[in-house]
Design a protein around this motif. Structure first.
Motif, mmCIF file in Angstrom:
data_model
loop_
_atom_site.group_PDB
_atom_site.id
_atom_site.type_symbol
_atom_site.label_atom_id
_atom_site.label_comp_id
_atom_site.label_asym_id
_atom_site.label_seq_id
_atom_site.Cartn_x
_atom_site.Cartn_y
_atom_site.Cartn_z
ATOM 1 N N THR A 101 0.881 -1.186 0.156
ATOM 2 C CA THR A 101 0.079 -0.112 -0.146
ATOM 3 C C THR A 101 0.765 1.150 0.066
ATOM 4 O O THR A 101 2.117 1.137 0.673
ATOM 5 N N ASP A 102 0.472 2.289 -0.563
ATOM 6 C CA ASP A 102 1.118 3.604 -0.475
ATOM 7 C C ASP A 102 0.604 4.378 0.580
ATOM 8 O O ASP A 102 0.798 5.706 0.835
ATOM 9 N N SER A 103 -0.605 4.161 1.221
ATOM 10 C CA SER A 103 -1.187 4.850 1.944
ATOM 11 C C SER A 103 -2.102 3.900 3.091
ATOM 12 O O SER A 103 -3.197 4.084 3.128
ATOM 13 N N PRO A 104 -1.421 3.141 4.290
ATOM 14 C CA PRO A 104 -2.038 2.801 5.129
ATOM 15 C C PRO A 104 -2.782 3.689 6.033
ATOM 16 O O PRO A 104 -2.185 4.879 6.460
ATOM 17 N N GLN A 105 -4.055 3.406 6.529
ATOM 18 C CA GLN A 105 -4.733 4.195 7.349
ATOM 19 C C GLN A 105 -4.788 3.688 8.910
ATOM 20 O O GLN A 105 -4.886 2.286 8.872
ATOM 21 N N ILE A 106 -4.738 4.321 9.936
ATOM 22 C CA ILE A 106 -4.872 4.159 11.097
ATOM 23 C C ILE A 106 -5.801 4.900 11.833
ATOM 24 O O ILE A 106 -5.972 6.023 11.733
ATOM 25 N N LYS B 220 -4.511 13.883 8.333
ATOM 26 C CA LYS B 220 -5.603 13.483 8.902
ATOM 27 C C LYS B 220 -6.639 12.911 7.881
ATOM 28 O O LYS B 220 -6.878 13.444 6.704
ATOM 29 N N ARG B 221 -7.508 11.972 8.469
ATOM 30 C CA ARG B 221 -8.299 11.267 7.708
ATOM 31 C C ARG B 221 -9.679 11.008 8.227
ATOM 32 O O ARG B 221 -9.771 10.496 9.353
ATOM 33 N N VAL B 222 -10.937 11.045 7.556
ATOM 34 C CA VAL B 222 -12.201 10.642 8.269
ATOM 35 C C VAL B 222 -12.358 9.113 8.130
ATOM 36 O O VAL B 222 -12.369 8.693 7.146
ATOM 37 N N PHE C 252 -5.943 8.901 10.794
ATOM 38 C CA PHE C 252 -4.923 9.216 9.821
ATOM 39 C C PHE C 252 -4.541 8.316 8.773
ATOM 40 O O PHE C 252 -4.802 7.163 9.027
ATOM 41 N N GLU C 253 -3.611 8.698 7.869
ATOM 42 C CA GLU C 253 -3.088 7.726 6.781
ATOM 43 C C GLU C 253 -1.660 8.368 6.765
ATOM 44 O O GLU C 253 -1.423 9.512 7.067
ATOM 45 N N ILE C 254 -0.816 7.602 6.322
ATOM 46 C CA ILE C 254 0.696 7.788 6.242
ATOM 47 C C ILE C 254 0.953 7.579 4.680
ATOM 48 O O ILE C 254 0.514 6.671 4.003
ATOM 49 N N LYS C 255 1.558 8.828 4.102
ATOM 50 C CA LYS C 255 2.141 8.519 2.769
ATOM 51 C C LYS C 255 3.419 8.952 2.947
ATOM 52 O O LYS C 255 4.092 9.398 3.556
ATOM 53 N N GLU C 256 4.389 8.459 2.047
ATOM 54 C CA GLU C 256 5.571 8.554 1.520
ATOM 55 C C GLU C 256 6.349 8.351 2.881
ATOM 56 O O GLU C 256 7.398 8.565 3.476
ATOM 57 N N LEU C 257 5.981 6.976 3.534
ATOM 58 C CA LEU C 257 6.437 6.453 4.646
ATOM 59 C C LEU C 257 6.290 7.174 5.969
ATOM 60 O O LEU C 257 6.277 6.483 6.850
#
Length: 313
Positions: free
Chosen positions: A108-113, A130-132, A120-125
């Protein structure tokens, strides 16, 4: 500015560095074992004190839920960094946020937690955003959502992860301190791995003897599979590690465990009935890199445990 924005701002210079693409390639490509991240998530859940973990695999994403303690600010910073994480001084925490968690980026390029107050999600490691949350999450649960959105095809990601989940067996729970149940769901198929401690004795100071039973139930199989182990645990061990300058550093309160397979009468199954040294067993030793395999560890701590068990029989 909230904590997510602060972490993102702090890490942007690292991502913009000309060497970042090389670092990213090394980290992501370092995991030759397909779907290695499953073991990382199991270990991270155990570190959080979780007793149950659930893997829900869908065609285009994976959802992992556990009931361990929710994220603290320290955990948030650790999972958005490239480091040893929050537990580098505790070798009993065999899964750490940091480098190990980055293995999810193979798929994945954007794991969500979603955990506690953090969504939130993480991009570029290392860049949190913030993510709904679009799924229902218990306030006491931690949920990882891994969309299959990187260079791997969705079919390839699904196939590799499904294969690894189906390979999980009793050893997956054997040396984890808190996890008792792994619940796996793949396209209607349900598989559970459940651990129960049936007996515990202390036959020497800080050395415990436990009978562990692990049962595997599979909706595709008519009968459940059950394996019993004699697990020996030596606690409060002092080890010596070395810092970056190769100076010795004492590591306190470590744990070593050895597990012997038992037969139906709870006798140890040996390759040679006359000699316990030839018995097949599994070992978790902070001074030994092999954790998940059946091995023979000859370090002094493991030898002392086997001596202690032999004399106590």
């Amino acid at each position: 500015m909230d904590i997510l924005q602060k972490i993102k701002q702090r890490n942007e210079s690292f991502v913009e560095n000309e060497n970042f693409s090389g670092v990213k390639s090394i980290i992501v490509d370092n995991y030759n074992d397909q779907a290695h991240f499953i073991y990382e998530l199991l270990q991270n859940a155990d570190d959080a004190g979780a007793t149950n973990i659930k893997f829900d695999l869908f065609d285009d994403h994976l959802v992992v839920t556990h009931n361990g303690k929710v994220f603290s600010e320290k955990d948030l910073k650790a999972i958005c960094s490239i480091s040893k994480g929050t537990k580098s001084d505790d070798y009993t925490k065999i899964g750490k946020f940091g480098i190990g968690f980055k293995s999810v980026f193979v798929y994945t390029d954007s794991p969500q937690i979603y955990s506690g107050e953090y969504q939130f999600e993480i991009k570029e490691l290392v860049l949190p955003e913030k993510r709904v949350c679009e799924i229902e999450v218990s306030p006491k649960a931690t949920v990882f959502v891994l969309p299959f959105n990187n260079k791997k095809t969705k079919n390839s990601a699904f196939s590799q992860i499904a294969g690894k989940l189906k390979e999980l067996r009793d050893e997956a729970l054997l040396f984890l301190s808190h996890l008792e149940l792994i619940d796996i769901r793949i396209c209607g198929e349900v598989r559970t791995i459940k651990k129960t401690q049936t007996r515990q004795d202390e036959f020497e100071k800080n050395m415990k003897c436990e009978i562990i039973e692990i049962e595997i139930a599979d909706s595709e199989e008519q009968e459940n599979e059950s394996v019993k182990y004699l697990r020996l645990k030596k606690e409060k061990i002092q080890l010596t590690d070395y810092d970056d300058e190769q100076n010795p550093v004492k590591i306190e309160n470590q744990v070593v465990m050895i597990a012997f397979i038992l037969d139906n009468e709870e006798n140890v199954i040996s390759l040679s009935e006359a000699d316990i040294k030839n018995t097949c067993y599994y070992v978790f030793c902070p001074d030994n890199d092999t954790v998940w395999e059946r091995v023979s560890c000859s370090c002094p701590v493991c030898y002392k445990i086997k001596q202690g068990y032999d004399s106590a029989k």
